[in-house]
Write an enzyme that holds these catalytic residues in place. Sequence first.
Site, short mmCIF file in Angstrom:
data_model
loop_
_atom_site.label_atom_id
_atom_site.label_comp_id
_atom_site.label_asym_id
_atom_site.label_seq_id
_atom_site.Cartn_x
_atom_site.Cartn_y
_atom_site.Cartn_z
CG HIS A 11 -0.31 -0.17 2.28
ND1 HIS A 11 -0.74 0.46 3.54
CD2 HIS A 11 0.66 -0.84 2.95
CE1 HIS A 11 -0.04 0.24 4.65
NE2 HIS A 11 1.04 -0.65 4.34
CG HIS A 124 9.25 -4.14 1.91
ND1 HIS A 124 8.73 -3.24 0.97
CD2 HIS A 124 9.02 -3.87 3.03
CE1 HIS A 124 7.73 -2.53 1.59
NE2 HIS A 124 7.92 -2.83 2.90
CG HIS A 128 10.99 0.11 5.03
ND1 HIS A 128 10.21 1.18 4.78
CD2 HIS A 128 10.22 -0.80 4.86
CE1 HIS A 128 9.09 1.12 4.80
NE2 HIS A 128 8.86 -0.28 4.96
CG ASP A 147 7.81 -3.54 7.33
OD1 ASP A 147 8.15 -4.66 7.82
OD2 ASP A 147 7.99 -3.26 6.05
N GLY A 179 5.02 -5.18 13.77
CA GLY A 179 3.87 -4.23 12.95
C GLY A 179 2.71 -5.13 12.77
#
Length: 546
Positions: A11, A124, A128, A147, A179
Amino acid sequence: MKVLGINAIFHDPAAALVIDGEIVAAAEEERFSRRKHGKRPVPFSAWELPEQSARWCLEHAGLEPADLDAVGYSFDPALARPAAEQGLHDPWDHLRLTYAEAAPRFIATALPGLHRDRVDYVAHHVAHGASAGLAAPFAGCDVLVLDGRGESASHLAGRYDESGVLKTLVTQELPHSIGLLYEDVTEYLGFLRSSDEYKVMALAAYGRPRYLDAVREAVYAVPDGGFRTEPVDWAVYAPARRAGQDWTEEHADLAASVQRRLEEVLVELASWLRAQTGGTRLAMAGGVALNCVANTVVAREAGYDELWVQPAAGDAGTALGAALHLARALGDSVRPMPGADLGRAWSDDELEAVLRSARLPYERPADVAETVAEALAADGIVAWFQGRSEYGPRALGHRSLLAHPGRAANLDRLNAVKGRERFRPVAPMVLAERAAEVFSRGPVPSPYMLFTHDVAPAWRDRVPAAVHVDGTARIQTVERATEPLVARLLDAFERRTGLPVVINTSLNTAGRPMVDSPRDALECFGSAPVDLLALGPFVVRRPEVR
Ligand SMILES: [Fe+2]
């Protein structure tokens, strides 16, 4: 090198452009599509690309897709494992991998002229990590990413050397995810998962961590620098809350217990990292790093001298991180983030043309800062639209709703304008040089509203609208050099009221993304009880009702 970064997988789709190591543009797709968070985080939507923000980044720099040296996509399908192996209960999760594998072709189709061989996957959490470690205002630092999930992990701890090369020390594999645990409790408390986690943080201030011992048994750090999250039966502690239902003491106490445990575990993870590296500076990113209460505890208790948090700490920031990572890998020396104002801007002529075409009466005062200060001092609510829009979820004086902090009723008033829950606080902006006087404890400078601060006792009654129920405020410190117009506004407001603080919340209404374009600003002004709109140097006043 000209490097575009793209986040699309879960998202907050976003795009960012880095040229010769310098961040020149970054924007979230929601600001263009006007759909909050860009999309729902379901596997079916993973193919959708941030097409409008990507095209805008190129236009902004006068580039064509064929001019790009590389495109970074912030998810590497080669690192993923089947959902069942990771403890995820989503029979459609494999769609994400299929779409990620096809992403180079999708991107080449969306940006005609770009060859798909130019698209590289960036892991990913490396994306970050780069959004923190390579964008921070210092070279060489420890980095902590937390996350919900990446390809198969939910955490990374490592160190960037002085030249910007990352050494990963540990990652935590799924199903363990702080997360996702926080997302679970968010949903259980009647809020929107992957979106409303900050409401749990706000609600926590109303509760006591009565269930902390039980949460400690389920969530704990382990000696290798990772952690475990066991499933928790929330129903033992509080009944599930349906969206819109009133919250009870049990709900607030559950929120407080999970929040407190998050803070404790983050301090343990950061302390472990510091013990490994002997580092003095820490940079953080990942959705968990949007938790400004936890960030403040890490800043205070983990033993680092400095903590910098990426303002777009959620997945939007991985677009920037992917671009920075590839730029560095291709040999560029990357420069720190100049500020969060990396989005669209309009010239004065363009703004005036929009006002004319809307046939609105407007003025151009000698100094918009003085006119707005006058309206705020008279207890008006002001929509403030200036310069480039912000990257990340916080309004930082470019797309803001401003109000007088001295009237306690203004908290309810702003929450009513925005259609927000009444327990949510609003944040104050203050000149950096005045922050320590009004806010007695908390990390300063705080340009991105990512920490909380204690309001000094002498000021609590003077700025009641800025004070959360626990006596804190999530402040934005304003530097005169980088934000001269906002600084002038704060000066002008203080001259009239004796208060060096103005309430600053994001310019949007419930469920909508932040205002980005002048047209969005007019729509917001037209539909919400705002007294004055400051659109660049122009002001539009709400007519008095007789
Ligand atoms: Fe993420």
